[in-house]
Design a protein around this motif. Structure first.
Motif, PDB file in Angstrom:
ATOM      1  N   ALA A 236       0.834  -1.197   0.000  1.00  0.00           N
ATOM      2  CA  ALA A 236       0.000   0.000   0.000  1.00  0.00           C
ATOM      3  C   ALA A 236       0.870   1.249   0.000  1.00  0.00           C
ATOM      4  O   ALA A 236       0.529   2.239  -0.675  1.00  0.00           O
ATOM      5  CB  ALA A 236      -0.915  -0.015   1.226  1.00  0.00           C
ATOM      6  N   ALA A 237       1.978   1.221   0.732  1.00  0.00           N
ATOM      7  CA  ALA A 237       2.890   2.368   0.737  1.00  0.00           C
ATOM      8  C   ALA A 237       3.494   2.575  -0.650  1.00  0.00           C
ATOM      9  O   ALA A 237       3.616   3.708  -1.132  1.00  0.00           O
ATOM     10  CB  ALA A 237       3.985   2.154   1.773  1.00  0.00           C
ATOM     11  N   TRP A 238       3.888   1.485  -1.303  1.00  0.00           N
ATOM     12  CA  TRP A 238       4.466   1.560  -2.649  1.00  0.00           C
ATOM     13  C   TRP A 238       3.460   2.193  -3.608  1.00  0.00           C
ATOM     14  O   TRP A 238       3.799   3.087  -4.394  1.00  0.00           O
ATOM     15  CB  TRP A 238       4.824   0.144  -3.106  1.00  0.00           C
ATOM     16  CG  TRP A 238       5.664   0.026  -4.334  1.00  0.00           C
ATOM     17  CD1 TRP A 238       5.337   0.414  -5.601  1.00  0.00           C
ATOM     18  CD2 TRP A 238       6.967  -0.549  -4.416  1.00  0.00           C
ATOM     19  NE1 TRP A 238       6.347   0.107  -6.475  1.00  0.00           N
ATOM     20  CE2 TRP A 238       7.371  -0.488  -5.777  1.00  0.00           C
ATOM     21  CE3 TRP A 238       7.837  -1.131  -3.481  1.00  0.00           C
ATOM     22  CZ2 TRP A 238       8.608  -0.976  -6.215  1.00  0.00           C
ATOM     23  CZ3 TRP A 238       9.048  -1.617  -3.936  1.00  0.00           C
ATOM     24  CH2 TRP A 238       9.431  -1.532  -5.280  1.00  0.00           C
ATOM     25  N   ARG A 239       2.208   1.734  -3.543  1.00  0.00           N
ATOM     26  CA  ARG A 239       1.181   2.301  -4.430  1.00  0.00           C
ATOM     27  C   ARG A 239       0.916   3.768  -4.115  1.00  0.00           C
ATOM     28  O   ARG A 239       0.682   4.570  -5.021  1.00  0.00           O
ATOM     29  CB  ARG A 239      -0.111   1.491  -4.311  1.00  0.00           C
ATOM     30  CG  ARG A 239      -0.048   0.126  -4.976  1.00  0.00           C
ATOM     31  CD  ARG A 239      -1.396  -0.564  -4.989  1.00  0.00           C
ATOM     32  NE  ARG A 239      -1.815  -0.979  -3.654  1.00  0.00           N
ATOM     33  CZ  ARG A 239      -1.464  -2.144  -3.091  1.00  0.00           C
ATOM     34  NH1 ARG A 239      -0.690  -3.000  -3.754  1.00  0.00           N
ATOM     35  NH2 ARG A 239      -1.885  -2.467  -1.895  1.00  0.00           N
ATOM     36  N   ASP A 240       0.970   4.125  -2.836  1.00  0.00           N
ATOM     37  CA  ASP A 240       0.762   5.522  -2.456  1.00  0.00           C
ATOM     38  C   ASP A 240       1.859   6.409  -3.034  1.00  0.00           C
ATOM     39  O   ASP A 240       1.595   7.506  -3.518  1.00  0.00           O
ATOM     40  CB  ASP A 240       0.750   5.635  -0.922  1.00  0.00           C
ATOM     41  CG  ASP A 240       0.326   7.007  -0.444  1.00  0.00           C
ATOM     42  OD1 ASP A 240      -0.857   7.331  -0.606  1.00  0.00           O
ATOM     43  OD2 ASP A 240       1.179   7.749   0.073  1.00  0.00           O
TER      44      ASP A 240
END
Length: 476
Positions: A469-473
């Motif tokens: 989720a952090a990567w996508r953010d």
């Protein structure tokens, strides 16, 4: 990217700019931005009570001119002069013309306790060491007041170049800094005193290479690996994990969890916790033959939960690929072997481990993080990622130190560092250099911690689960 420059660089840029501008222009620019920030914080300027704490330097002049602007908008402004004979004459005259008043030292406590806003202009970027007794006593009164506190350029009492705090210092709700960030605003313990930092541009021309860099989403997104149409698991990179022991099998599981989410195409695990790793992550390539016989990898992670497995640490350090050394690996690694390595080495100590490596007390590292990370990088000839409330990444070759802006106090939990090691090692295997891998890994890890915690306690496994989720953010 946010950048910070040394005091010497800032002063040189100010002198160069002032030589080209009418006298007083630079201070007026700073005062205008400072007054606007104070007005925003107050919400309603007319009728508000503002107290200026005025030292003898240019910060005192900035505070006085900003106070004059607020007084012209209807604020009741009182100035407490710590050194009346050396107060900025032009600023003091402007304040009086606007209806502001000067308060004798004996009446300072009363006006501070009744203030809506206190403007700290005691000491500027030339301040070194702790505050003098008279200033420290005023700071104590400010701490008891209900007023919002705004620091001019940086909170008085913090070291602008290192982030160290020796003795009393102002705790600001807002710091308004001019031209560029100062290193002390980005590094704990001083960062904690700065509150929210607002940068006011005043036209400084600064060098291309800063002393500190703080990456932001766009910077990290540009670093992260993206598979192409021709990619396969080997082209994307294979990271080896030599971690865990009979006593600490969870460290291996958590390091693999981070590695699987870090961009490499495959993860090889070597160590005694193979059954635990396979049970949790069956996609892992497990070997019990030792690092040298595990198969080809593009980077190694060694040390998390390794106990006294010095043989594996030594084998990994002989590999001609990038190596990340963490936890027990830091204790077991031979410094001269690390220095002789031709491939990149990334060391990831927390403050206690850094203190042991440097032979100093932990408190010394925590109080002077910038000096500690640079000293470690120099001693070992390696890139060093110093974990903590401010995570720093320094390269042995010098250059800008990277400061990680993400994270949360909830990341101070067992196993969190193992996840960071696996994640960062995977980025090394995917082709990032040691400084970029350390910076991007810390950024994603800190952001994943925020997302996983969402204001509540969190476990290291939850942090690993939130890396996607952090990567996508970051990239979205």
């Amino acid at each position: 990217m946010r950048t910070a420059y040394s005091v010497e660089t800032v002063r040189a840029a100010e002198r160069e700019l002032m030589a080209r501008l009418p006298e007083g222009t630079l201070m007026q620019r700073a005062a205008a931005g400072l007054a606007a920030a104070c007005a925003d914080l107050l919400g309603r300027v007319y009728g508000s009570r503002v107290v200026l704490l005025v030292g003898s330097g240019d910060n005192g002049g900035d505070a006085l001119y900003a106070g004059a602007r607020l007084a012209r908008r209807g604020a009741g402004v009182s100035a407490v002069l710590l050194n009346p004979e050396r107060a900025h004459a032009g600023g003091l005259a402007a304040l009086r013309r606007a209806g502001g008043t000067v308060v004798a030292a004996g009446g300072a406590e009363d006006v501070i306790l009744r203030a809506d806003l206190v403007l700290d202009g005691i000491v500027g970027i030339g301040g070194k060491g702790g505050l003098r007794a008279d200033a420290a006593s005023l700071v104590s009164v400010v701490e008891d007041a209900r007023a919002a506190v705004v620091a001019v350029d940086l909170p008085s009492g913090v070291d602008p170049g290192t982030g160290e705090v020796r003795g009393a210092a102002v705790r600001a709700d807002l710091t308004v800094t001019f031209g560029t960030h100062k290193p002390g605003l980005l590094i704990d313990p001083a960062r904690e005193y700065a509150g929210v930092v607002r940068l006011v541009e005043i036209g400084l021309s600064l060098p291309a290479e800063a002393e500190l860099e703080a990456l932001q989403h766009a910077d990290v997104a540009a670093l992260l690996p993206v598979p192409g149409a021709e990619s396969d698991k080997y082209r994307r990179g294979v990271v080896g994990i030599a971690a865990g022991s009979a006593r600490y099998p969870g460290a291996a599981v958590l390091a693999v969890a981070g590695a699987l989410r870090g961009g490499a195409g495959a993860v090889r695990y070597v160590g005694p916790a193979g059954d635990a790793v396979i049970a949790r992550f069956p996609e892992t390539l497990v070997s019990d033959q030792g690092p040298a016989k595990a198969g080809r990898v593009q980077a190694w992670v060694v040390g998390p939960g390794a106990g006294d497995d010095a043989a594996s640490v030594a084998e990994v350090l002989e590999a001609e690929v990038p190596v990340l050394v963490d936890a027990d690996g830091l204790r077991l690694a031979d410094r001269e072997v690390v220095r002789r390595r031709s491939a990149p080495t990334l060391m990831t100590p927390h403050a206690g481990e850094a203190a042991a490596l440097l032979g100093v007390a932990r408190e010394e590292v925590e109080g002077a993080r910038l000096a500690a990370v640079r000293e470690l990088a120099g001693r070992y000839g390696a890139t060093v990622l110093l974990k903590g409330s401010t995570t720093l990444v320094a390269d042995a070759g010098g250059g800008a130190v990277r400061v990680n802006p993400t994270g949360t106090g909830w990341l101070a939990t067992a196993g969190s560092g193992d996840v960071l090691s696996g994640l960062t090692g995977s980025l090394l295997a995917a082709g990032l250099g040691a400084v970029d891998a350390g910076s991007a890994g810390a950024y994603l890890h800190g952001l994943a911690g925020r997302l996983a915690a969402d204001g509540a306690p969190v476990g290291a496994g939850d942090v690993a689960g939130a890396v996607g989720a952090a990567w996508r953010d970051v990239t979205g």
